[in-house]
Design an enzyme around this catalytic site. Structure first.
Site, PDB file in Angstrom:
ATOM      1  N   ASP A  54       0.869  -1.169   0.000  1.00  0.00           N
ATOM      2  CA  ASP A  54       0.000   0.000   0.000  1.00  0.00           C
ATOM      3  C   ASP A  54       0.906   1.219   0.000  1.00  0.00           C
ATOM      4  O   ASP A  54       2.126   1.071  -0.167  1.00  0.00           O
ATOM      5  CB  ASP A  54      -0.978  -0.040   1.191  1.00  0.00           C
ATOM      6  CG  ASP A  54      -2.304   0.617   0.831  1.00  0.00           C
ATOM      7  OD1 ASP A  54      -2.314   1.854   0.693  1.00  0.00           O
ATOM      8  OD2 ASP A  54      -3.321  -0.088   0.685  1.00  0.00           O
TER       9      ASP A  54
ATOM     10  N   HIS B  50      -3.578   4.571  -3.490  1.00  0.00           N
ATOM     11  CA  HIS B  50      -2.859   3.776  -2.487  1.00  0.00           C
ATOM     12  C   HIS B  50      -1.478   3.372  -2.985  1.00  0.00           C
ATOM     13  O   HIS B  50      -1.070   2.220  -2.825  1.00  0.00           O
ATOM     14  CB  HIS B  50      -3.669   2.536  -2.112  1.00  0.00           C
ATOM     15  CG  HIS B  50      -4.920   2.858  -1.347  1.00  0.00           C
ATOM     16  ND1 HIS B  50      -4.940   3.057   0.009  1.00  0.00           N
ATOM     17  CD2 HIS B  50      -6.197   3.054  -1.764  1.00  0.00           C
ATOM     18  CE1 HIS B  50      -6.167   3.343   0.406  1.00  0.00           C
ATOM     19  NE2 HIS B  50      -6.961   3.354  -0.644  1.00  0.00           N
TER      20      HIS B  50
ATOM     21  N   GLU C 184     -10.614   4.356  -4.338  1.00  0.00           N
ATOM     22  CA  GLU C 184     -10.371   5.599  -3.604  1.00  0.00           C
ATOM     23  C   GLU C 184      -9.412   6.585  -4.278  1.00  0.00           C
ATOM     24  O   GLU C 184      -8.430   7.035  -3.681  1.00  0.00           O
ATOM     25  CB  GLU C 184      -9.875   5.264  -2.184  1.00  0.00           C
ATOM     26  CG  GLU C 184     -10.880   4.435  -1.413  1.00  0.00           C
ATOM     27  CD  GLU C 184     -10.564   4.289   0.065  1.00  0.00           C
ATOM     28  OE1 GLU C 184     -11.437   4.569   0.878  1.00  0.00           O
ATOM     29  OE2 GLU C 184      -9.423   3.900   0.411  1.00  0.00           O
TER      30      GLU C 184
END
Ligand SMILES: *[C@@H]1O[C@H](CO)[C@@H](O)[C@H](O)[C@H]1NC(C)=O
Ligand SMILES: *[C@@H]1O[C@H](CO)[C@@H](O)[C@H](O)[C@H]1NC(C)=O
Ligand SMILES: *[C@@H]1O[C@H](CO)[C@@H](O)[C@H](O)[C@H]1NC(C)=O
Ligand SMILES: *[C@@H]1O[C@H](CO)[C@@H](O)[C@H](O)[C@H]1NC(C)=O
Ligand SMILES: *[C@@H]1O[C@H](CO)[C@@H](O)[C@H](O)[C@H]1NC(C)=O
Ligand SMILES: CC(=O)N[C@H]1CO[C@H](CO)[C@@H](O)[C@@H]1O
Length: 600
Positions: free
Chosen positions: A223, A276, A347
């Site tokens: 990540d 991410h 996201e």
């Protein structure tokens, strides 16, 4: 129902109580006869020799199962009364109940018949099996289409061969099981980007998965925070591992894949892109990462660049991004043998791209361009790379790429969507658009929820009264965990994720997966976070949460799951306690309602 001696976990003789073996997940069909226990001697495997690899898998798995049976000398702590939902086989003729009589013939063989020894462990492989222990026979008969089904038969068998309390082993009664999973995708997700998880602890999760018949380990490898995996084309990416000891070498990854495969578990890797992403990538070229050194700015929302620290997105417009994406994907594709690959896509934070000169220039060139166009640019440039690399892999993405405010306009329909927001609403949306879906609705299946917030310098905890009363005191009542509360096993099991879907939509549900994001998890707590809750999901996706009459059987899962937790611990999986041991030993004494059909 017979009576057998119950041994405590320490092996001391403590009580005599009714035992009815109750394996988890509950098989689709199981029928016990009533002629009394059958003695089990040293069991020898006899299998049809089809294929070298299948034979190897089978022998290995049987070796483990038999070892476990003989070392553990297992006896479940307590049991349900006979369970009405188990439907007898139509052919079964009831036998007289003779509690004390032992069958004169002891069982000596496990005869395994595998129809197709070459079927590989891939999505949709036949995992069904039949298992029969007949009265008067000296063998346990297992029939399976593939070796992967036979493995499931072994983990069932492990739970139904128990100690007779006198140093011997028995199967309680003659039994017939006909079993197959409801869904081909039954998974959990490990996140090794936020905290490192050792290979040893990953093995432990795989042990729990095999026992509960979960078959997909989704490995969220990296990540923004860290890049633990060693790859050939850019070995220096692991400069952003948390330490030189917190790295997966190629050999480590291959070991995990092999360990999982031997237990019927697929490993689907994920590299989260373009969001991410910071650690590792920035070692190749800092320009690959937008906003990597920005303040994440949750405090001044207007400038916020990330859903959590630390920020970073792959620069979608910078050409070199795609060269490195290609290298990373190609290298990992050579290591991970599964035909599925998860490429993230959740996201995207628009503000992050204000830090990219490439993206701001791209927007400036044409004022009609939107963030949806930017996401489309990613899909149009990244997906062809994934498709060209390696053989016919199937891609998986988080639903954001199709449903979020910043979604791309057109995402190919053959990409599997993993849904995590808005429960049934998003499942409806995705399946009605024709996407195949893996259900991970956060409100039901996120195992990391409900532990308070992990953010530091948080004045909201500095409140000298019970914060329950006011939304302003306590993150809107969530206690700092965005997806609070903690998801109990009952909530997981009770989730009817196909509610109100048409038959066509329902066919798009491939299964479900429980993610465990690891901001607050590492080797110390990973097993107690997953287990035994993941086993409740295991049964939910293997044989469902309803009995033959369509009624929720959550209350019948209770004793099965409490026993299974003990079994996990005995097998070295550090599953958390769910109840006082009193409840384990006194079925239904800890029920909230006396009425056993309160859950409808
Ligand atoms: C065995 O299974 C594989 C994969 O499902 C399939 O391709 C193959 O044709 C099967 N072989 C036989 C003999 O059924
Ligand atoms: C990226 O590559 C394309 C096609 O190769 C080229 O037209 C474009 O100018 C490049 N952009 C940058 C910023 O280098
Ligand atoms: C970031 O860039 C977008 C698009 O160029 C612009 O609309 C927005 O106002 C910028 N955000 C900030 C906080 O300056
Ligand atoms: C299913 O649809 C019915 C009728 O629209 C609605 O009342 C019910 O709440 C829905 N169920 C779920 C679980 O969404
Ligand atoms: C038990 O609960 C069910 C569901 O609420 C109800 O239909 C039934 O009448 C109850 N039984 C008794 C004995 O109260
Ligand atoms: C032989 C038998 O009874 N098979 C049944 C097992 O359970 C499934 C699901 O309930 C049925 O569809 C089968 O007919």
């Amino acid at each position: 129902m017979k009576f057998a001696t119950v041994l405590s976990a320490l092996g001391a003789l403590t009580a005599t109580a009714a035992v009815k073996v109750n394996p988890l997940p509950a098989p689709r069909n199981i029928s016990w006869a009533s002629s009394g226990p059958i003695q089990v001697e040293k069991l020898t495997l006899r299998s049809s020799h089809h294929h070298h690899d299948a034979d190897f898998v089978l022998k290995n798995a049987w070796g483990r199962a038999w070892q476990t049976i003989t070392t553990l000398q297992w006896v479940p702590a307590a049991t349900e009364a006979p369970i009405a939902s188990y439907r007898p086989f139509p052919t079964e003729t009831p036998k007289s109940n003779n509690k004390d009589k032992r069958a004169s013939v002891a069982i000596q063989y496990v005869v395994v018949d595998v129809v197709n020894g070459t079927a590989d462990l891939q999505h949709g492989v036949d995992e069904s099996y039949k298992l029969e222990v007949a009265d008067g026979s000296n063998s346990i008969k297992i029939h399976a289409q593939t070796v992967w089904g036979a493995l499931h038969a072994f983990t069932t068998l492990q739970q139904i061969i128990i100690s007779d309390g006198k140093g011997g082993l028995i199967i309680e009664q003659p039994v017939r099981i006909e079993d197959a999973p409801l869904y081909p995708y039954r998974g959990i997700m490990i996140d090794t980007g936020r905290n490192f998880i050792s290979v040893r602890k990953i093995f432990e999760q795989i042990d729990g998965m095999a026992l509960s018949k979960l078959n997909v380990l989704h490995w969220h490898l990296d990540d923004a925070q860290s890049w633990p995996m060693q790859i050939r084309s850019h070995p220096h990416m692991t400069k952003d591992a948390f330490s030189t000891r917190e790295i997966y070498t190629e050999e480590d990854m291959r070991r995990v894949i092999a360990y999982a495969r031997a237990r019927g578990v697929r490993v689907i890797p994920e590299v989260d892109m373009p969001g991410h992403a910071s650690a590792g990538w920035k070692q190749v070229d800092p320009e690959l990462v937008a906003c990597g050194d920005s303040w994440w700015s949750n405090d001044v929302w207007k400038y916020h660049t990330a859903v959590e620290p630390n920020p970073g997105h792959l620069d979608i417009i910078y050409n070199k991004t795609y060269d490195v994406v290609r290298d990373v994907y190609r290298d990992l594709s050579k290591i991970f043998s599964d035909s599925w690959f998860h490429v993230g896509a959740d996201e995207i934070q628009p503000n992050c791209y204000n830090y990219s000169k490439h993206v701001t220039k791209w927007f400036a060139e044409d004022s009609s361009r939107t963030f949806n166009d930017l996401a489309q640019y990613w899909v149009d440039h990244a997906v062809p790379i994934f498709r060209r690399t390696g053989d016919n892999r199937r891609l998986m993405m988080w639903e954001d790429i199709a449903l979020s405010t910043e979604a791309a306009h057109k995402v190919p329909k053959d990409i599997v969507m993993q849904t995590w927001n808005n429960g049934l609403e998003n499942i409806q949306k995705l399946t009605s658009r024709g996407y195949d879906v893996v259900v991970s609705s956060a409100d039901f299946l996120y195992l990391d929820c409900g532990h308070g917030g992990f953010l530091t310098n948080d004045p909201r905890y500095n409140v000298q009264s019970n914060p329950d009363g006011g939304v302003n005191f306590n993150y809107g009542g969530n206690g700092g965990s965005w997806c609070a509360p903690y998801k109990t096993w009952q909530r997981i099991y009770d989730y009817d994720f196909t509610a109100n879907l048409t038959k066509t939509q329902e066919r798009h549900i491939l299964g479900a997966e429980a993610p465990l994001w690891s901001e607050q998890v590492d080797d110390v707590t990973i097993s107690s976070e997953f287990w035994p809750r993941a086993a409740a999901l295991g049964e939910r996706v293997w044989s469902g949460n309803r009995d033959a009459s369509g009624r929720k059987r959550t209350n019948m899962l209770t004793q099965r799951l409490l026993n299974f937790r003990e079994y996990l611990v005995a097998n070295g999986v550090q599953a958390t306690a769910l109840v006082s041991k009193y409840c384990l030993q006194h079925p239904h004494a800890c029920d909230l309602y006396y009425n056993q059909t309160t859950i409808s």
